[in-house]
Design an enzyme around this catalytic site. Structure first.
Site, mmCIF file in Angstrom:
data_model
loop_
_atom_site.group_PDB
_atom_site.id
_atom_site.type_symbol
_atom_site.label_atom_id
_atom_site.label_comp_id
_atom_site.label_asym_id
_atom_site.label_seq_id
_atom_site.Cartn_x
_atom_site.Cartn_y
_atom_site.Cartn_z
ATOM 1 N N SER A 1 0.846 -1.193 0.000
ATOM 2 C CA SER A 1 0.000 0.000 0.000
ATOM 3 C C SER A 1 0.880 1.241 0.000
ATOM 4 O O SER A 1 1.883 1.300 0.724
ATOM 5 C CB SER A 1 -0.909 0.018 1.223
ATOM 6 O OG SER A 1 -1.604 1.253 1.319
ATOM 7 N N TYR B 1 -3.272 -1.651 9.950
ATOM 8 C CA TYR B 1 -3.114 -1.779 8.494
ATOM 9 C C TYR B 1 -1.724 -1.321 8.061
ATOM 10 O O TYR B 1 -1.048 -1.984 7.262
ATOM 11 C CB TYR B 1 -4.195 -0.949 7.803
ATOM 12 C CG TYR B 1 -4.195 -1.052 6.294
ATOM 13 C CD1 TYR B 1 -4.782 -2.139 5.657
ATOM 14 C CD2 TYR B 1 -3.637 -0.051 5.503
ATOM 15 C CE1 TYR B 1 -4.810 -2.235 4.269
ATOM 16 C CE2 TYR B 1 -3.659 -0.138 4.123
ATOM 17 C CZ TYR B 1 -4.242 -1.225 3.510
ATOM 18 O OH TYR B 1 -4.256 -1.320 2.134
#
Length: 273
Positions: free
Chosen positions: A166, A179
Site C-alpha cells: 500500500s 493496516y
C-alpha cells in the site's frame, strides 16, 4: 488475442483475496494473459463469481476457498488445488482487511471521529482479535503460502511472488495503525526475500496501490467528505481503476520482468510524490 501471444500461457497463478476488488481484477487479468488461476478467498460464493467471469472470457480458473488466517486451512486448500494443477508459478498475496480504530481509546467525547471517513469513533479501541485479524490476514497468510509454494518454484528454477502492499505506508494517518504495520511488514518481506532468493530464479516484488474503490474502501469513496479528502490528496485528481493493477501484475509475472526484484511499485496517481 491468439493464444501464442499470451505471455503467461502454460503458467499457473494463485491469487488470494480473489473474490472481489483488487484480487478479482488481478485474477481476471492473469487469466486473460493465458494463466490458469487458482482463486482463493474465504467466501465461496464470491469465488464462484470470479471463476465464472474468467471462464466466460475463455480462461481457466479453480476456486480454493479457505480462511487465509488459518495456516492449516491454507494448507488444505493448496493441497486440493495441487491435485488439479501441477504447481504454482505465480503467487499473488493480495488478501487484506482493515479496522479503522485507535490502538487505545482516545480522550475525546464519546462518538467523536478523527480519522478517515468510515473510521470508528475514536473512543472505541481495537480489540486483540481485530489486531490479530489484520496482521494474520496480511502477513501470516502470505508467509504460509510462501512456505508451501516457493520450494516448488526453486525446483523449477523460476517463480514470481507479487505482494500487494500500500502506498499508505509512506505517510502517517489517524486510526490506521494495524493496516500500516501489516503493509509495512509486506514491504520489508518483499525486499528481504527478493535478496534471499535472487540466485534461484524467483523474483519478489510488491505493488503498492493508492486509492482504488473496492468493497473495503467504499465508505471513503462514496461519501462527499471522502471524495473531497481524496481530491485534495491525489495530484491526478482521480482514483485508480483496478484493471491498472491487473496489467502491472501481468507484466511482473512475465518473462520480461525477470531482472526486476525487490521493488515496491507505487500506483497512486502521484500521491506519494
Amino acid at each position: 488475442m491468439s493464444e501464442s501471444f499470451l505471455p503467461l500461457t502454460d503458467r499457473t497463478a494463485l491469487v488470494t483475496g480473489a473474490g472481489r476488488g483488487i484480487g478479482r481484477s488481478i485474477a481476471v487479468s492473469l487469466a486473460a494473459a493465458g494463466a490458469t488461476v487458482v482463486v482463493m478467498a474465504r467466501t465461496a460464493d464470491q469465488l464462484d463469481v470470479t471463476v465464472a467471469e474468467i471462464e466466460a472470457a475463455g480462461g481457466r480458473a479453480i476456486a480454493a476457498p479457505c480462511d487465509i488466517r488459518d495456516p492449516a486451512d491454507v494448507g488444505r486448500a493448496v493441497a486440493a488445488a495441487l491435485e488439479v494443477v501441477p504447481g504454482v508459478d505465480i503467487l499473488v498475496n493480495n488478501a487484506g482487511n482493515n479496522v479503522k480504530a485507535p490502538v487505545v481509546p482516545l480522550p475525546v467525547a464519546p462518538g467523536t471521529a478523527i480519522g478517515q471517513p468510515g473510521s470508528r469513533p475514536s473512543d472505541l479501541a481495537l480489540s486483540d482479535e481485530e489486531w490479530d485479524s489484520v496482521l494474520d490476514t496480511h502477513v501470516r497468510g502470505s508467509i504460509a503460502l510462501i512456505r508451501l509454494l516457493v520450494p516448488g518454484m526453486f525446483d523449477r528454477g523460476r517463480g514470481r511472488v507479487i505482494n500487494i502492499g500500500s502506498s499508505s505506508v509512506m505517510r502517517a494517518s489517524n486510526l490506521t495503525t494495524p493496516y500500516k504495520v501489516a503493509k509495512g511488514a509486506i514491504t520489508h518481506l518483499t525486499q528481504s526475500l527478493a535478496k534471499e532468493w535472487a540466485a534461484y530464479g524467483v523474483t519478489v516484488n510488491a505493488i503498492a496501490p493508492g486509492h482504488f474503490r473496492t468493497d473495503m474502501t467504499k465508505a471513503l469513496h462514496d461519501s462527499p467528505e471522502g471524495q473531497a479528502w481524496l481530491k485534495e490528496r491525489i495530484p491526478m485528481q482521480r482514483t485508480g481503476d483496478t484493471r491498472e493493477l491487473g496489467a502491472l501484475a501481468v507484466f511482473l509475472a512475465g518473462d520480461l520482468a525477470s531482472f526486476i526484484t525487490g521493488q515496491v511499485i507505487y500506483v497512486d496517481g502521484g500521491e506519494t510524490l
